[in-house]
Write an enzyme that holds these catalytic residues in place. Sequence first.
Site, PDB file in Angstrom:
ATOM      1  N   GLY A  37       0.804  -1.037   0.000  1.00  0.00           N
ATOM      2  CA  GLY A  37      -0.121  -0.177  -0.045  1.00  0.00           C
ATOM      3  C   GLY A  37       1.182   1.120  -0.043  1.00  0.00           C
ATOM      4  O   GLY A  37       2.092   1.318   0.203  1.00  0.00           O
ATOM      5  N   SER A 111       5.809  -1.777  -1.878  1.00  0.00           N
ATOM      6  CA  SER A 111       5.637  -2.870  -3.174  1.00  0.00           C
ATOM      7  C   SER A 111       5.114  -2.589  -4.149  1.00  0.00           C
ATOM      8  O   SER A 111       3.889  -3.296  -4.341  1.00  0.00           O
ATOM      9  CB  SER A 111       5.736  -4.293  -2.598  1.00  0.00           C
ATOM     10  OG  SER A 111       4.706  -4.482  -1.491  1.00  0.00           O
TER      11      SER A 111
END
Length: 206
Positions: A37, A111
């Site tokens: 996130g 990520s």
Amino acid sequence: MSTEPKSKNITWSHSHVTAEERRALTGHGAVTVWFTGLSGSGKSTIATTVERQLVEHGRHAYVLDGDNIRQGLNSNLGFSPEDRTENIRRIGEVSKLFNDAGVIVLTAFISPYRADRDRVRETLPEGTFVEVLVDCPLEECEKRDVKGLYKKARAGEIPEFTGISAPFEEPEKPEIVLATAESSVDECAQQVLDYLLKTGVIPAQQ
Ligand code: ADP
């Protein structure tokens, strides 16, 4: 980027301890709970809350956190797409080793690239990668601005900042979605714990 080993004369050395023996030792399974996130969405907060609760119940759990890993193992990596990919590849390999050792891993990395996360899913044994979308609108993350990074990014002081000048690719089929702008930290942590119970990773409380 190739993930083939550079050296040719290497073979995998097999342990004399089975996954079942480790499970009998710890009393639970070992998975990687992968929080993804925007910066400030709540990854670290929830990961550390879940870790605390698991450890308080005698479970072996460990958080791998973005900034910490970038200070050590990945100190040679920046935020270019190539470096972000290598960052995630290494974390995936570390998670795999921790899982092999019987530890429940909770990772807190932005990520942002779907392909990088999918590669980690493929690296880990089937069913042991639990992808968690920490879903929080950019405006809310920016309002929180926990580390003052959004302000700097808006001022052009941080290039390639996810959500501002670099993309975030949402997972298509995450195992868990946490709406952190609507639910409390404890509610989000409980959602993760419920998933681990439901899937039998941790046993119901005796
Ligand atoms: P990240 O690790 O994703 O960069 P952090 O966990 O460092 O984000 O920061 C998230 C911030 O949002 C914290 O200040 C936290 O207290 C706040 N917050 C508010 N509600 C929630 C929630 N439901 N889940 C997680 N964090 C929340």
